[in-house]
Structures are given as C-alpha cells and as structure tokens.
Design a protein around this motif. Structure first.
Motif, PDB file in Angstrom:
ATOM      1  N   ALA A  70      -0.071   2.028  -2.969  1.00 54.36           N
ATOM      2  CA  ALA A  70      -1.060   2.930  -2.380  1.00 54.36           C
ATOM      3  C   ALA A  70      -2.484   2.449  -2.621  1.00 54.36           C
ATOM      4  O   ALA A  70      -2.799   1.857  -3.654  1.00 54.36           O
ATOM      5  CB  ALA A  70      -0.888   4.338  -2.953  1.00 54.36           C
ATOM      6  N   ASP A  71      -3.323   2.750  -1.654  1.00 58.11           N
ATOM      7  CA  ASP A  71      -4.759   2.536  -1.788  1.00 58.11           C
ATOM      8  C   ASP A  71      -5.324   3.604  -2.736  1.00 58.11           C
ATOM      9  O   ASP A  71      -4.854   4.753  -2.734  1.00 58.11           O
ATOM     10  CB  ASP A  71      -5.411   2.646  -0.404  1.00 58.11           C
ATOM     11  CG  ASP A  71      -6.895   2.346  -0.449  1.00 58.11           C
ATOM     12  OD1 ASP A  71      -7.662   3.275  -0.801  1.00 58.11           O
ATOM     13  OD2 ASP A  71      -7.273   1.220  -0.121  1.00 58.11           O
ATOM     14  N   SER A 109       1.112   8.527  12.150  1.00 60.02           N
ATOM     15  CA  SER A 109       0.888   9.353  10.964  1.00 60.02           C
ATOM     16  C   SER A 109       2.099  10.223  10.653  1.00 60.02           C
ATOM     17  O   SER A 109       2.762  10.741  11.561  1.00 60.02           O
ATOM     18  CB  SER A 109      -0.340  10.247  11.166  1.00 60.02           C
ATOM     19  OG  SER A 109      -0.446  11.204  10.128  1.00 60.02           O
ATOM     20  N   ASP A 168      -6.034   6.787  -0.905  1.00 60.53           N
ATOM     21  CA  ASP A 168      -4.980   7.354  -0.055  1.00 60.53           C
ATOM     22  C   ASP A 168      -4.074   8.239  -0.906  1.00 60.53           C
ATOM     23  O   ASP A 168      -3.077   7.784  -1.470  1.00 60.53           O
ATOM     24  CB  ASP A 168      -4.185   6.236   0.617  1.00 60.53           C
ATOM     25  CG  ASP A 168      -3.238   6.757   1.696  1.00 60.53           C
ATOM     26  OD1 ASP A 168      -2.900   7.959   1.664  1.00 60.53           O
ATOM     27  OD2 ASP A 168      -2.848   5.968   2.577  1.00 60.53           O
TER      28      ASP A 168
END
Length: 306
Positions: free
Chosen positions: A216-217, A253, A220
C-alpha cells in the motif's frame, strides 16, 4: 446382431455421460468490478453453457445468490441500476459510545432490508435450503475470531449475502449463531475448494475480478486495510479441473458502482473470447428457453423490475 446391440448400448451410455456432466461456477470477491460476473453469466447463457452449482465470496456471493435465486442477467443489471440498490448504499457513520473508531459507514438496516426484498421469494421456494435454490449455492464469509471461513449452505439467504460482503469498517459485522462474520475474502476470496467439497462437479469455471493487492501507498488507507486483513489468494484452477476467466479491472474502483454497463461488457467480451475453449470442455448444453422455463417453475411470480 450382437455388434449392433453393443453399438447402441455404447451410444446410450455416452449420451448419459454427457448429460451427467456437471458444471460448477466459482465467483471471486472484488467489490464493484464484480459486476463483470454478470456479463460472464450472460455470455454463458447465450452460448447454452449449463451452470449446475455456484459458490461465491463477497460480490461474487451477491451475484451468485441472485442467479441462484432465479434472476436472469438482465434482471440483475436492472437491479444494480435501480433506486433500490442506491438506497442500500446509504451512508451512516456511527461511533459507539465506548469506542473512538466507527463501526461502519453503510446503513446495515437498509442493506438487510434490500437483500430480504430481493431474496424473499427464493427463500420461500427453497425452504432455507441452499441446495433447493434455482441453482444449488454456497456463500462464503469469514469468522475473524476463529480465523477461518464460514460457509453458508442453509438459513436466511439475505443474511448470508450480507455476511459475505461485510468489509470491515464499511459494513457492520454480521452476527450469526453468536459468531461475528466479515467479508469472505479475508480467508477465501476464490472458493474453488468449497465448490469441490460441496458439489464435486466434473468441470469448474472460475470468474476472477480480484487480484492480490500490492504494497500500500502511505496515503492509500483503503489499500492499507486490504493489506492488513486480506490473505493472498490462489486464483488458479488446474487445467484438469477447469478454466479461469480473468478481466482487466485493475483501474476500476472497489466501491464505484457507477459504470454498470461497462463492467458487464468487460465480463461478457472476455468470456466470449474464451467460449471455444469452454465449449471444448463442457459437452452439455441448455438453451435460454429451457433456463427460463426452469425459472418459471422455481418461482413463477418473481422477476425484478417487471
């Protein structure tokens, strides 16, 4: 004379073998991109490929349950475009008095009521036995306390679907038999094993709308939650057991249900590309007219949007 009798008997046995072939459909979780499952099912019906059993997780459980309840692909598309579905997504951020973090952001009552409305007729017709639905069905949720999958094979169909889709913090935990259940994708996002154990099909068709998330960022939060709670999944089926359909959905998404037609078309087109391979493996056929006749026999009064 004996030779001709042997040929006739052999032919009859061959026909019985073809008729006896059973096909299992496994639908992965994956959020809104799972609408592609509907396009896949639509292509299957139009090409007369039978669906004898279904197992599903999360959005795969939702769509699998609708199909197992007798809804056609077109009826499912109408539902996901309807105001009824929009009502089910109503926001409600609730903070319990004893805790700082919210329990959920989607209203659980609206979700439960919407699912009950959708599945009431099928539940009545099946008597709560998922083997007696229009298509025998298994729904996978997760028991996070015991750290294991929880498989619904009977009971209230609406509750089973809701439990399988209970993504932490988005939906309130679903309580069944004193167990708190969450999204089935936490432990089993592609329930091929449940299909094999429950139904022993001759051939499995898997529809995969998910992927194992990358690291994960830092900004995010949703991906961070996915990394923390969702186990890596094997999205493969050995060639000897079946075939897997994959779709290009990484740019879609997880919670965006605004592109229903686009998602359906992705599932439909990719399935059509693989149809010759499927037809080589699946010998039996069932026409749309035959499927619709079975629907009418299962519950003559239920068609969504009519």
């Amino acid at each position: 004379m004996k030779y001709y009798i042997f040929i006739i008997v052999f032919f009859l046995l061959l026909v019985q073998q073809v008729d006896a072939q059973k096909v299992g459909l496994v639908l992965s979780g994956g959020g809104a991109p799972g609408i592609a499952h509907i396009g896949m099912i639509k292509a299957m019906e139009e090409n007369s490929i039978p669906i004898d059993y279904i197992t599903g997780t999360s959005i795969g459980a939702f769509i699998g349950a609708l199909y197992a309840s007798g809804y056609s692909p077109d009826e499912m598309i109408r539902f996901f475009k309807s105001s009824d579905f929009r009502k089910m997504k109503s926001f409600e951020i609730r903070f319990p008095k004893k805790y700082f973090l919210p329990t959920h952001i989607i209203q659980p009552q609206k979700v439960q009521q919407g699912l009950e409305k959708l599945t009431r007729k099928a539940s009545e017709c099946s008597g709560g036995n998922f083997d007696s639905l229009f298509v025998p069905f298994r729904c996978v949720a997760s028991d996070v306390y015991h750290k294991e999958s929880f498989v619904f094979c009977r009971g209230d169909l609406a509750t089973a679907i809701r439990a399988s889709m209970t993504f932490p913090f988005v939906f309130e935990a679903t309580k069944v038999n004193n167990r708190l259940l969450f999204d089935g994708g936490i432990y089993n996002n592609f329930p091929v094993d449940i299909m094999q154990h429950s139904f022993h099909p001759d051939f499995i068709i898997g529809s995969v709308v998910a992927y194992n998330p990358p690291p994960a960022d830092p900004n995010d939060i949703l991906m961070q939650v996915q990394n923390m709670i969702i186990s890596n999944t094997n999205y493969n089926i050995p060639d000897s057991l079946g075939i897997v359909l994959n779709y290009d959905l990484k740019k879609k998404s997880m919670f965006d249900f605004s592109s229903i037609d686009s998602l359906v078309n992705i599932g439909y087109r990719e399935t059509e590309k693989q149809m010759e391979r499927i037809k080589m493996k699946v010998r039996g056929r069932i026409s749309i007219n035959e499927i619709n006749q079975k629907r009418v026999l299962f519950h003559p009064n239920q068609l969504y949007g009519k």
